[in-house]
Design an enzyme around this catalytic site. Structure first.
Site, PDB file in Angstrom:
ATOM      1  N   TYR A  99      -8.263  -8.217  -4.063  1.00 11.22           N
ATOM      2  CA  TYR A  99      -9.118  -8.091  -2.882  1.00 11.22           C
ATOM      3  C   TYR A  99     -10.547  -7.718  -3.278  1.00 11.22           C
ATOM      4  O   TYR A  99     -11.498  -8.039  -2.563  1.00 11.22           O
ATOM      5  CB  TYR A  99      -8.542  -7.052  -1.920  1.00 11.22           C
ATOM      6  CG  TYR A  99      -7.333  -7.573  -1.167  1.00 11.22           C
ATOM      7  CD1 TYR A  99      -7.486  -8.260   0.037  1.00 11.22           C
ATOM      8  CD2 TYR A  99      -6.045  -7.393  -1.661  1.00 11.22           C
ATOM      9  CE1 TYR A  99      -6.388  -8.737   0.732  1.00 11.22           C
ATOM     10  CE2 TYR A  99      -4.945  -7.876  -0.981  1.00 11.22           C
ATOM     11  CZ  TYR A  99      -5.114  -8.547   0.214  1.00 11.22           C
ATOM     12  OH  TYR A  99      -4.029  -9.040   0.881  1.00 11.22           O
ATOM     13  N   GLU A 141       1.665  -5.403   2.247  1.00 14.48           N
ATOM     14  CA  GLU A 141       2.230  -6.046   1.068  1.00 14.48           C
ATOM     15  C   GLU A 141       2.946  -5.032   0.181  1.00 14.48           C
ATOM     16  O   GLU A 141       4.011  -5.319  -0.375  1.00 14.48           O
ATOM     17  CB  GLU A 141       1.125  -6.776   0.305  1.00 14.48           C
ATOM     18  CG  GLU A 141       0.633  -8.011   1.050  1.00 14.48           C
ATOM     19  CD  GLU A 141      -0.810  -8.377   0.753  1.00 14.48           C
ATOM     20  OE1 GLU A 141      -1.340  -7.962  -0.314  1.00 14.48           O
ATOM     21  OE2 GLU A 141      -1.424  -9.081   1.584  1.00 14.48           O
ATOM     22  N   TYR A 192      11.529 -17.856   3.595  1.00 13.89           N
ATOM     23  CA  TYR A 192      11.218 -18.870   2.593  1.00 13.89           C
ATOM     24  C   TYR A 192      11.048 -18.225   1.220  1.00 13.89           C
ATOM     25  O   TYR A 192      10.978 -16.987   1.096  1.00 13.89           O
ATOM     26  CB  TYR A 192       9.930 -19.621   2.964  1.00 13.89           C
ATOM     27  CG  TYR A 192       8.722 -18.731   3.189  1.00 13.89           C
ATOM     28  CD1 TYR A 192       8.003 -18.203   2.123  1.00 13.89           C
ATOM     29  CD2 TYR A 192       8.301 -18.417   4.483  1.00 13.89           C
ATOM     30  CE1 TYR A 192       6.902 -17.378   2.339  1.00 13.89           C
ATOM     31  CE2 TYR A 192       7.197 -17.596   4.697  1.00 13.89           C
ATOM     32  CZ  TYR A 192       6.504 -17.079   3.616  1.00 13.89           C
ATOM     33  OH  TYR A 192       5.421 -16.260   3.821  1.00 13.89           O
ATOM     34  N   ARG A 207       4.011 -23.431  -3.998  1.00 11.50           N
ATOM     35  CA  ARG A 207       4.234 -23.838  -2.611  1.00 11.50           C
ATOM     36  C   ARG A 207       5.432 -23.071  -2.048  1.00 11.50           C
ATOM     37  O   ARG A 207       6.291 -22.590  -2.796  1.00 11.50           O
ATOM     38  CB  ARG A 207       4.495 -25.347  -2.504  1.00 11.50           C
ATOM     39  CG  ARG A 207       3.393 -26.227  -3.070  1.00 11.50           C
ATOM     40  CD  ARG A 207       2.100 -26.164  -2.287  1.00 11.50           C
ATOM     41  NE  ARG A 207       1.143 -27.147  -2.791  1.00 11.50           N
ATOM     42  CZ  ARG A 207       0.267 -26.902  -3.768  1.00 11.50           C
ATOM     43  NH1 ARG A 207       0.229 -25.696  -4.340  1.00 11.50           N
ATOM     44  NH2 ARG A 207      -0.560 -27.844  -4.177  1.00 11.50           N
ATOM     45  N   TYR A 209       8.909 -22.956   0.443  1.00  8.07           N
ATOM     46  CA  TYR A 209       9.976 -23.787   1.003  1.00  8.07           C
ATOM     47  C   TYR A 209      11.005 -22.884   1.687  1.00  8.07           C
ATOM     48  O   TYR A 209      11.440 -21.869   1.127  1.00  8.07           O
ATOM     49  CB  TYR A 209      10.659 -24.602  -0.102  1.00  8.07           C
ATOM     50  CG  TYR A 209       9.713 -25.543  -0.805  1.00  8.07           C
ATOM     51  CD1 TYR A 209       9.393 -26.784  -0.254  1.00  8.07           C
ATOM     52  CD2 TYR A 209       9.107 -25.190  -2.009  1.00  8.07           C
ATOM     53  CE1 TYR A 209       8.505 -27.649  -0.883  1.00  8.07           C
ATOM     54  CE2 TYR A 209       8.211 -26.044  -2.647  1.00  8.07           C
ATOM     55  CZ  TYR A 209       7.913 -27.265  -2.076  1.00  8.07           C
ATOM     56  OH  TYR A 209       7.021 -28.111  -2.702  1.00  8.07           O
ATOM     57  N   GLY A 277       9.936 -33.404  11.759  1.00  7.12           N
ATOM     58  CA  GLY A 277       9.882 -33.735  10.350  1.00  7.12           C
ATOM     59  C   GLY A 277      10.567 -32.701   9.485  1.00  7.12           C
ATOM     60  O   GLY A 277      11.623 -32.166   9.827  1.00  7.12           O
ATOM     61  N   GLY A 279       9.819 -29.815   9.162  1.00 10.52           N
ATOM     62  CA  GLY A 279       9.847 -28.532   9.855  1.00 10.52           C
ATOM     63  C   GLY A 279      11.234 -28.139  10.326  1.00 10.52           C
ATOM     64  O   GLY A 279      11.425 -27.024  10.827  1.00 10.52           O
ATOM     65  N   THR A 281      13.559 -27.381   8.376  1.00 12.60           N
ATOM     66  CA  THR A 281      14.238 -26.556   7.373  1.00 12.60           C
ATOM     67  C   THR A 281      14.479 -25.104   7.801  1.00 12.60           C
ATOM     68  O   THR A 281      15.590 -24.600   7.607  1.00 12.60           O
ATOM     69  CB  THR A 281      13.500 -26.621   6.026  1.00 12.60           C
ATOM     70  OG1 THR A 281      12.110 -26.307   6.203  1.00 12.60           O
ATOM     71  CG2 THR A 281      13.635 -28.002   5.418  1.00 12.60           C
ATOM     72  N   PHE A 394       3.498 -23.925   6.854  1.00  9.28           N
ATOM     73  CA  PHE A 394       3.448 -23.979   5.401  1.00  9.28           C
ATOM     74  C   PHE A 394       2.124 -24.614   5.015  1.00  9.28           C
ATOM     75  O   PHE A 394       1.932 -25.815   5.115  1.00  9.28           O
ATOM     76  CB  PHE A 394       4.640 -24.747   4.846  1.00  9.28           C
ATOM     77  CG  PHE A 394       5.933 -24.012   5.078  1.00  9.28           C
ATOM     78  CD1 PHE A 394       6.189 -22.840   4.397  1.00  9.28           C
ATOM     79  CD2 PHE A 394       6.849 -24.459   6.007  1.00  9.28           C
ATOM     80  CE1 PHE A 394       7.364 -22.119   4.629  1.00  9.28           C
ATOM     81  CE2 PHE A 394       8.026 -23.754   6.239  1.00  9.28           C
ATOM     82  CZ  PHE A 394       8.287 -22.587   5.540  1.00  9.28           C
TER      83      PHE A 394
END
Length: 403
Positions: A99, A141, A192, A207, A209, A277, A279, A281, A394
């Site tokens: 940061y 976090e 995810y 990425r 998922y 689509g 989406g 998942t 995502f």
């Protein structure tokens, strides 16, 4: 934590000017930061989103939305925005010291764009906004890392591909097993993981998922859709295509622990799961949980896709809905080929106007951003409360400025 009264008045007065220039500021900020820290662009940030300008717009929207909420005192919306960002950051292994880097180059860009308008008083007020936002995220976090039982940023582990299953011509499911034989951490339906791969040019790209299977200590499952360049100017799916083309049984992957705040709540509220689509998942993950636990609440499943042949998890979706006692399903396809509409399968785009929505229904959305925004507008028109509409994105979250 909240802004000081003096800074609140300065932010209220300067927000229109800064808000109007924020995209120019972020467009300048990223090149400055990457010039000084090329490893961040190569190994952390999504290069495809950078090329399209999506990441810049998302950051601009988040900063402007956060500043706006500080002068309007809307804590629930602030918590929503911060939770989404914090979970994404945790899945990337972001640490507090990063940061400081963002602060340095963001404020250099602000001064360069706004020039003499950035008086010491204005600079101090916007500095306070930045660190209020940053400190909020750092605390969130840190809490996520503590809950996961790992030191700050240490979210990565190696897994092995135990099975590869073709879901459609362009989508494959990977079954992931722990590389060292240990147990995998549990997760909540809808969460995810991040997947990090080293590409041929040496860049480490990451990425996210969704986990699509039933939570298990022995394996996780993710589904990956190959995204070729389509001529529209949008880049091909750099990581997804690499995974689809190059990863097979026996190969290893580096993945994060599970994160994400689009999670299925354990209550008796009716559910409306809407996707388009790939989406589907997170919805498949939720439906696997509902079927395994023999959940008896009302569940309506709506999915839109290009065609049955491109619908990933098509057969599994049908099977899961059949296993849930009070579940119904509607599907829309832009192209049915030689097939005709039948039952709850329709030709065309998703239409919620005839779908029954009970009072108290909780809605979960995932799909392309235009699709989700259109669905949200339709739901709001039908008096579904905004706080009952939950979503997953995502990539850069351009919804932030609208919620």
């Amino acid at each position: 934590m909240s802004l000081s009264p003096a800074s609140t008045e300065v932010i209220r007065a300067t927000l229109p000017a800064v808000g109007a220039a924020i995209e120019d500021i972020t467009a300048l900020f990223y090149p400055k930061m990457f010039a000084a820290h090329p490893e961040l662009e190569r190994d952390l940030f999504n290069r495809g989103n950078q090329k399209q300008g999506q990441q810049q717009k998302a950051l601009a929207g988040a900063v402007a939305a956060f500043a706006t909420l500080q002068v309007s005192a809307d804590s629930p919306r602030t918590d929503l925005i911060m939770s989404r960002i914090a979970n994404k950051h945790a899945s990337l292994g972001i640490t507090a010291d990063q940061y400081e880097i963002v602060h340095k180059y963001l404020f250099e860009a602000i001064v360069e764009v706004l020039g003499e308008a950035v008086t010491p008083e204005v600079a101090a007020a916007w500095d306070e906004v930045y660190w209020l936002m940053a400190d909020t995220l750092i605390a969130m976090e840190r809490s996520l890392y503590t809950s996961a039982g790992v030191p700050e940023g240490q979210v990565w582990r190696d897994v092995r591909i135990s099975r590869r299953v073709l879901q459609s011509a362009e989508t494959v499911t990977f079954v992931l097993s722990p590389a060292d034989g240990s147990s995998l951490p549990s997760y909540r339906p809808g969460q995810y993981i991040s997947v990090a791969v080293t590409l041929p040019d040496g860049a480490r790209q990451i990425r996210q998922y969704s986990l699509v299977g039933t939570p298990s200590a022995t394996d996780w499952q993710i589904s990956v859709k190959a995204v070729p360049a389509d001529g529209s100017g949008a880049p091909a799916g750099e990581v997804s295509n690499f995974l689809y083309d190059n990863v097979f049984e026996g190969d290893s992957l580096q993945v994060s622990l599970p994160f994400g705040d689009l999670v299925l709540e354990e209550d008796d509220a009716p559910l409306l799961l809407v996707s388009a689509g790939i989406g589907c998942t997170p919805m498949i993950g939720m439906l696997n949980h509902l079927a395994t636990t023999e959940d008896r609440r009302r569940v309506s499943v709506l999915h839109a896709d290009r065609s049955p042949s491109r619908h990933a998890h098509r057969a599994e979706l049908t099977e899961l809905v059949q296993r849930i006692p009070f579940a119904t399903m509607h599907r829309w396809y832009e192209n049915l080929g030689n097939r005709e509409e039948f039952g709850t399968t329709h030709l065309g785009r998703a239409d919620l106007s005839t779908i029954e929505i009970e009072a108290g229904t909780q809605v979960y959305l995932c799909g392309p951003m235009p699709f989700m925004l259109a669905v949200r507008d339709s739901l709001l028109d039908r008096q579904v409360p905004a706080e009952a509409i939950h979503y997953e994105v995502f990539g850069p979250d351009s919804w932030t400025a609208t919620v």
